[in-house]
Design a protein around this motif. Structure first.
Motif, mmCIF file in Angstrom:
data_model
loop_
_atom_site.group_PDB
_atom_site.id
_atom_site.type_symbol
_atom_site.label_atom_id
_atom_site.label_comp_id
_atom_site.label_asym_id
_atom_site.label_seq_id
_atom_site.Cartn_x
_atom_site.Cartn_y
_atom_site.Cartn_z
ATOM 1 N N ARG A 1 2.861 -0.967 -8.210
ATOM 2 C CA ARG A 1 3.432 0.582 -8.753
ATOM 3 C C ARG A 1 4.725 0.748 -8.081
ATOM 4 O O ARG A 1 4.773 -0.281 -6.643
ATOM 5 N N HIS A 2 5.832 1.255 -8.500
ATOM 6 C CA HIS A 2 7.085 0.594 -8.313
ATOM 7 C C HIS A 2 7.448 2.104 -8.465
ATOM 8 O O HIS A 2 7.249 2.806 -9.405
ATOM 9 N N LEU A 3 9.071 2.886 -8.358
ATOM 10 C CA LEU A 3 9.990 3.305 -8.317
ATOM 11 C C LEU A 3 10.272 3.401 -10.273
ATOM 12 O O LEU A 3 10.240 2.316 -10.365
ATOM 13 N N LEU A 4 9.636 4.294 -11.041
ATOM 14 C CA LEU A 4 9.785 4.553 -12.861
ATOM 15 C C LEU A 4 11.276 5.293 -12.862
ATOM 16 O O LEU A 4 11.237 6.272 -12.580
ATOM 17 N N GLU B 1 24.204 14.122 -18.913
ATOM 18 C CA GLU B 1 22.908 13.112 -19.382
ATOM 19 C C GLU B 1 22.421 12.935 -18.023
ATOM 20 O O GLU B 1 23.013 12.675 -17.109
ATOM 21 N N TRP B 2 21.012 12.472 -18.323
ATOM 22 C CA TRP B 2 19.808 12.136 -16.886
ATOM 23 C C TRP B 2 18.908 11.271 -17.539
ATOM 24 O O TRP B 2 18.581 11.610 -18.111
ATOM 25 N N VAL B 3 18.224 10.429 -15.599
ATOM 26 C CA VAL B 3 17.216 10.387 -16.075
ATOM 27 C C VAL B 3 16.477 10.541 -15.056
ATOM 28 O O VAL B 3 16.885 11.433 -13.824
ATOM 29 N N GLU B 4 15.083 10.858 -15.325
ATOM 30 C CA GLU B 4 14.543 11.464 -14.068
ATOM 31 C C GLU B 4 13.240 10.483 -13.628
ATOM 32 O O GLU B 4 13.070 9.566 -14.240
ATOM 33 N N LEU B 5 13.927 10.300 -12.574
ATOM 34 C CA LEU B 5 12.879 8.667 -11.700
ATOM 35 C C LEU B 5 11.173 9.418 -10.628
ATOM 36 O O LEU B 5 11.674 10.582 -10.971
ATOM 37 N N LEU B 6 10.336 8.480 -10.572
ATOM 38 C CA LEU B 6 8.988 8.746 -10.314
ATOM 39 C C LEU B 6 8.922 8.045 -9.431
ATOM 40 O O LEU B 6 8.824 6.925 -10.106
ATOM 41 N N ASN B 7 7.983 8.445 -8.419
ATOM 42 C CA ASN B 7 7.873 7.387 -7.327
ATOM 43 C C ASN B 7 5.717 7.556 -7.614
ATOM 44 O O ASN B 7 5.926 8.731 -6.965
ATOM 45 N N PRO B 8 5.850 6.851 -8.084
ATOM 46 C CA PRO B 8 4.162 7.165 -8.077
ATOM 47 C C PRO B 8 3.708 6.316 -7.074
ATOM 48 O O PRO B 8 2.268 5.799 -7.160
ATOM 49 N N THR B 9 4.318 4.559 -6.431
ATOM 50 C CA THR B 9 4.052 4.847 -5.221
ATOM 51 C C THR B 9 3.621 5.770 -3.678
ATOM 52 O O THR B 9 3.573 6.990 -3.890
ATOM 53 N N ASP B 10 2.514 5.297 -2.279
ATOM 54 C CA ASP B 10 1.968 5.723 -2.238
ATOM 55 C C ASP B 10 3.069 6.123 -0.697
ATOM 56 O O ASP B 10 2.529 6.485 0.851
ATOM 57 N N GLN B 11 4.356 5.543 -0.944
ATOM 58 C CA GLN B 11 5.188 5.443 0.314
ATOM 59 C C GLN B 11 6.297 5.933 -0.441
ATOM 60 O O GLN B 11 7.229 6.412 -1.622
ATOM 61 N N ALA B 12 7.049 6.869 0.382
ATOM 62 C CA ALA B 12 8.324 7.425 0.282
ATOM 63 C C ALA B 12 8.964 6.144 -0.113
ATOM 64 O O ALA B 12 9.003 5.342 0.553
ATOM 65 N N ILE B 13 10.177 6.859 -0.758
ATOM 66 C CA ILE B 13 11.389 5.619 -0.976
ATOM 67 C C ILE B 13 12.882 6.335 -1.558
ATOM 68 O O ILE B 13 13.116 7.800 -1.288
ATOM 69 N N ASP B 14 13.792 5.999 -0.401
ATOM 70 C CA ASP B 14 15.158 5.649 -0.086
ATOM 71 C C ASP B 14 15.840 5.865 -0.921
ATOM 72 O O ASP B 14 16.007 4.492 -1.247
ATOM 73 N N LEU B 15 16.709 6.554 -1.890
ATOM 74 C CA LEU B 15 17.261 5.833 -3.012
ATOM 75 C C LEU B 15 18.196 4.854 -2.764
ATOM 76 O O LEU B 15 18.884 5.173 -3.928
ATOM 77 N N LEU B 16 18.387 5.186 -1.577
ATOM 78 C CA LEU B 16 20.449 4.928 -0.949
ATOM 79 C C LEU B 16 20.014 3.358 -1.766
ATOM 80 O O LEU B 16 19.142 2.019 -0.799
ATOM 81 N N GLY B 17 21.005 2.103 -2.695
ATOM 82 C CA GLY B 17 21.173 1.105 -2.631
ATOM 83 C C GLY B 17 20.290 0.724 -3.903
ATOM 84 O O GLY B 17 20.509 0.182 -4.594
ATOM 85 N N THR C 1 18.450 9.546 0.324
ATOM 86 C CA THR C 1 17.844 9.612 -0.648
ATOM 87 C C THR C 1 16.387 10.073 -0.504
ATOM 88 O O THR C 1 16.171 9.136 -0.889
ATOM 89 N N ILE C 2 15.523 10.681 0.070
ATOM 90 C CA ILE C 2 13.450 10.716 -0.054
ATOM 91 C C ILE C 2 13.193 10.860 -1.201
ATOM 92 O O ILE C 2 13.244 12.358 -1.387
ATOM 93 N N ILE C 3 12.675 10.347 -1.529
ATOM 94 C CA ILE C 3 11.744 10.585 -2.675
ATOM 95 C C ILE C 3 10.060 10.267 -1.980
ATOM 96 O O ILE C 3 9.550 9.206 -1.839
ATOM 97 N N PRO C 4 9.624 11.169 -1.942
ATOM 98 C CA PRO C 4 8.482 11.851 -1.973
ATOM 99 C C PRO C 4 7.479 10.799 -2.368
ATOM 100 O O PRO C 4 7.921 10.951 -3.580
ATOM 101 N N SER C 5 5.946 10.033 -1.749
ATOM 102 C CA SER C 5 4.905 10.121 -2.456
ATOM 103 C C SER C 5 4.943 10.500 -3.925
ATOM 104 O O SER C 5 4.764 11.988 -3.748
ATOM 105 N N GLY C 6 4.537 10.519 -4.607
ATOM 106 C CA GLY C 6 4.927 11.683 -6.405
ATOM 107 C C GLY C 6 5.343 12.273 -6.438
ATOM 108 O O GLY C 6 4.959 12.818 -7.056
ATOM 109 N N GLY C 7 6.774 12.209 -5.489
ATOM 110 C CA GLY C 7 7.497 13.470 -6.371
ATOM 111 C C GLY C 7 8.704 12.499 -7.125
ATOM 112 O O GLY C 7 8.781 11.170 -7.808
#
Ligand SMILES: [Ca+2]
Ligand SMILES: [Ca+2]
Length: 174
Positions: free
Chosen positions: A40-43, A59-75, A95-101
């Motif tokens: 699984r990876h950022l979607l 205009e926008w996109v919704e990103l979803l973090n389906p992993t069990d780890q937080a992901i920093d969007l920087l980069g 910018t952190i997206i928590p797991s499931g966020g």
């Protein structure tokens, strides 16, 4: 409503149905040829290419973090399609997206062409393409968006199925 306008609308509807069919068919083909998704990876989970009214800054996109780890969007970077094609940084600072966020990235200015298909790509901080969507376009000036279904592609076989539906911005698609 004039006859010409009716014909144009019918053409748009037929085009939309064709694209939806191709996307569903493509997903089914992919499902038949590949193993169940395990990694699984950022979607990219939802896309608004053509919001009602003025598109600039909307205009926008919704990103979803389906992993069990937080992901920093920087980069991380996302593709755009108007006036040229390229990539934009998603976050200027950590910018952190928590797991499931989820996180809604709003394109600055006018970045997505409406009427021609664009393959949306998501790049990780190392520049790897972690996701590539089907070619999407949206000629309907409304609140409908392209959405992964079920939410997060959370099905072991049909993890790349998309529909055009009433938007669910920053909420589950299911
Ligand atoms: Ca647009
Ligand atoms: Ca959503």
């Amino acid at each position: 409503m004039g006859k010409g306008r009716v014909i144009v609308m019918k053409r748009l509807m037929i085009t939309g149905l064709l694209v939806a069919s191709v996307v569903v068919w493509g997903a089914a083909m992919a499902a038949g040829q590949t193993e169940p998704q395990t990694e699984r990876h950022l979607l990219i989970n939802e896309i608004e290419i053509n919001p009602p009214g003025v598109d600039s800054d909307r205009e926008w996109v919704e990103l979803l973090n389906p992993t069990d780890q937080a992901i920093d969007l920087l980069g991380w970077r996302i593709s755009y399609s108007y006036r040229s094609e390229g990539y934009l940084e998603i976050a200027e600072t950590s910018t952190i997206i928590p797991s499931g966020g989820r996180y809604v990235f709003v394109y600055p200015g006018l970045r997505l062409r409406n009427g021609e298909p664009h393959v949306f790509r998501l790049l990780d901080p190392e520049g790897n393409i972690v996701e590539e969507t089907a070619p999407f376009f949206d000629e309907r000036d409304d609140d409908k968006t392209w959405q992964r279904f079920p939410d997060g592609g959370d099905d072991p076989y049909f993890h790349d199925l998309w529909f055009m539906r009433d938007h669910t911005r920053n909420k589950s698609n299911s």
